[in-house]
Design a protein around this motif. Structure first.
Motif, short mmCIF file in Angstrom:
data_model
loop_
_atom_site.label_atom_id
_atom_site.label_comp_id
_atom_site.label_asym_id
_atom_site.label_seq_id
_atom_site.Cartn_x
_atom_site.Cartn_y
_atom_site.Cartn_z
N LYS A 83 29.39 24.65 50.80
CA LYS A 83 28.86 25.92 50.27
C LYS A 83 29.81 26.95 50.80
CE LYS A 83 24.33 24.34 49.04
NZ LYS A 83 22.87 24.68 49.38
N ALA A 84 29.90 27.00 51.86
CA ALA A 84 30.53 28.21 52.48
C ALA A 84 32.37 27.99 52.06
CB ALA A 84 30.67 28.21 53.98
N HIS A 85 32.79 27.02 51.83
CA HIS A 85 34.15 26.69 51.37
C HIS A 85 34.19 27.22 49.85
CE1 HIS A 85 37.56 24.71 49.74
NE2 HIS A 85 37.98 25.18 50.91
N ALA A 86 32.83 26.62 49.17
CA ALA A 86 33.10 27.18 47.74
C ALA A 86 33.06 28.53 47.29
CB ALA A 86 32.01 26.31 46.95
N VAL A 87 32.11 29.24 48.36
CA VAL A 87 32.16 30.79 48.02
C VAL A 87 33.35 31.57 48.26
CG1 VAL A 87 30.98 32.97 48.97
CG2 VAL A 87 29.32 30.97 48.62
N LYS A 88 33.87 31.01 49.48
CA LYS A 88 35.46 31.52 49.83
C LYS A 88 36.38 31.32 48.74
CE LYS A 88 34.99 30.80 54.79
NZ LYS A 88 35.35 30.10 56.09
N VAL A 89 36.41 30.29 48.22
CA VAL A 89 37.32 29.90 47.15
C VAL A 89 37.04 30.86 45.81
CG1 VAL A 89 38.04 28.19 45.14
CG2 VAL A 89 37.91 27.65 47.71
N PHE A 90 35.74 30.89 45.66
CA PHE A 90 35.20 31.72 44.28
C PHE A 90 35.73 33.00 44.41
CE2 PHE A 90 32.40 34.46 42.01
CZ PHE A 90 32.43 33.95 40.78
N LYS A 91 35.46 33.65 45.74
CA LYS A 91 35.62 35.15 46.12
C LYS A 91 37.27 35.30 45.81
CE LYS A 91 33.20 37.42 49.34
NZ LYS A 91 32.56 37.74 50.49
N MET A 92 37.92 34.54 46.49
CA MET A 92 39.42 34.62 46.58
C MET A 92 39.95 34.53 45.14
SD MET A 92 40.94 33.43 49.99
CE MET A 92 42.62 34.10 49.84
N THR A 93 39.40 33.75 44.40
CA THR A 93 39.94 33.42 42.82
C THR A 93 39.47 34.76 42.20
OG1 THR A 93 39.78 31.26 43.05
CG2 THR A 93 39.77 31.95 40.95
N CYS A 94 38.39 35.20 42.29
CA CYS A 94 37.76 36.33 41.81
C CYS A 94 38.58 37.55 42.00
CB CYS A 94 36.24 36.79 42.04
SG CYS A 94 35.62 37.85 41.09
N GLU A 95 39.22 37.85 43.15
CA GLU A 95 39.85 38.77 43.79
C GLU A 95 41.36 38.65 43.19
OE1 GLU A 95 39.92 38.59 47.82
OE2 GLU A 95 37.87 39.31 48.03
N SER A 96 41.90 37.50 43.02
CA SER A 96 42.98 37.10 42.26
C SER A 96 43.14 37.60 40.79
CB SER A 96 43.24 35.44 42.37
OG SER A 96 43.64 35.37 43.90
N ALA A 97 41.96 37.20 40.06
CA ALA A 97 41.75 37.51 38.78
C ALA A 97 41.78 39.17 38.57
CB ALA A 97 40.31 37.00 38.10
N ILE A 98 41.06 39.91 39.44
CA ILE A 98 41.09 41.22 39.25
C ILE A 98 42.56 41.94 39.67
CG2 ILE A 98 40.13 43.47 40.47
CD1 ILE A 98 37.71 41.67 41.16
N GLN A 99 43.24 41.34 40.47
CA GLN A 99 44.70 41.79 40.80
C GLN A 99 45.61 41.51 39.69
OE1 GLN A 99 46.33 40.19 44.51
NE2 GLN A 99 44.82 41.03 45.63
N LEU A 100 45.37 40.17 38.99
CA LEU A 100 46.25 39.89 37.94
C LEU A 100 45.74 40.90 36.75
CD1 LEU A 100 46.05 36.17 37.46
CD2 LEU A 100 47.81 37.57 37.73
N ARG A 101 44.55 41.21 36.46
CA ARG A 101 44.26 42.21 35.38
C ARG A 101 44.86 43.61 35.78
NH1 ARG A 101 38.34 42.25 34.74
NH2 ARG A 101 38.48 44.07 36.42
N GLU A 102 44.63 44.13 36.98
CA GLU A 102 45.08 45.52 37.21
C GLU A 102 46.54 45.63 37.58
OE1 GLU A 102 42.51 46.56 40.56
OE2 GLU A 102 40.93 46.65 39.25
N LYS A 103 47.11 44.62 38.20
CA LYS A 103 48.34 44.61 38.81
C LYS A 103 49.57 43.87 38.30
CE LYS A 103 46.82 45.90 43.37
NZ LYS A 103 46.59 45.44 44.76
N GLY A 104 48.97 42.87 37.44
CA GLY A 104 49.92 41.75 37.09
C GLY A 104 50.45 40.60 37.81
N GLU A 105 49.88 40.84 39.04
CA GLU A 105 50.36 39.77 40.06
C GLU A 105 49.03 39.67 41.05
OE1 GLU A 105 53.70 40.97 42.55
OE2 GLU A 105 52.96 42.95 42.49
N VAL A 106 49.35 38.49 41.88
CA VAL A 106 48.35 38.26 42.97
C VAL A 106 49.04 38.54 44.35
CG1 VAL A 106 46.97 36.36 44.19
CG2 VAL A 106 47.04 36.73 41.65
N VAL A 107 48.41 39.25 45.15
CA VAL A 107 49.02 39.69 46.57
C VAL A 107 48.04 39.31 47.39
CG1 VAL A 107 50.07 41.20 48.01
CG2 VAL A 107 50.41 41.52 45.42
#
Length: 117
Positions: free
Chosen positions: A19-43
Motif C-alpha cells: 500500500k505504501a509503495h502504491a501511494v508513492k507511485v501514485f503521488k510521483m505519477t500525479c506530480e509528473s502529470a502536473i509537471q507535464l501540463r505546466e512545463k511540458g516535461e518531467v523533472v
C-alpha cells in the motif's frame, strides 16, 4: 515482483508495504502529470532519481515490471474515477506521466549499472 511480498502469507492488497509503495507511485505519477501540463516535461530531483535507481536495481526490477505497475495504476485510477468519467484522453495523460517517470528511473538504473560495472 515485490521482494517484501515473497515471504508474506497475507493477501497482497492487505500488505502495508505494498500500500505504501502504491501511494508513492501514485503521488510521483500525479506530480509528473502536473509537471507535464505546466512545463511540458518531467523533472525529478537528482537525489531522488539516484535513490530510486539504486533501490530499483537492488530490488531486481526489470523493464516488464514497470509495465505491470503501469497497468495496475491505470486500472486503479479508472476504478476510483468511475467508468462514466474515465476516457481515452485521461488514460493517455496518466499513462504518459507514468511513462516519463519510469523512463527517468530506468535511465538512472542504467547509470547505476554502468557505475558499478
Amino acid at each position: 515482483m515485490f521482494s517484501f511480498l515473497r515471504e508474506s502469507e497475507e493477501i497482497p492488497q492487505n500488505n502495508p508495504k505494498l500500500k505504501a509503495h502504491a501511494v508513492k507511485v501514485f503521488k510521483m505519477t500525479c506530480e509528473s502529470a502536473i509537471q507535464l501540463r505546466e512545463k511540458g516535461e518531467v523533472v525529478v530531483a537528482d537525489t531522488t532519481l539516484k535513490y530510486l535507481g539504486t533501490v530499483h536495481v537492488k530490488s531486481g526490477v526489470k523493464d516488464p515490471h514497470f509495465e505491470v505497475v503501469k497497468e495496475a495504476l491505470l486500472r486503479t485510477i479508472e476504478e476510483a474515477i468511475g467508468e462514466e468519467k474515465w476516457n481515452e484522453e485521461m488514460k493517455n495523460a496518466w499513462g504518459e506521466a507514468y511513462d516519463q517517470l519510469a523512463e527517468a528511473i530506468k535511465a538512472e538504473m542504467k547509470n547505476h549499472h554502468d557505475e558499478t560495472a
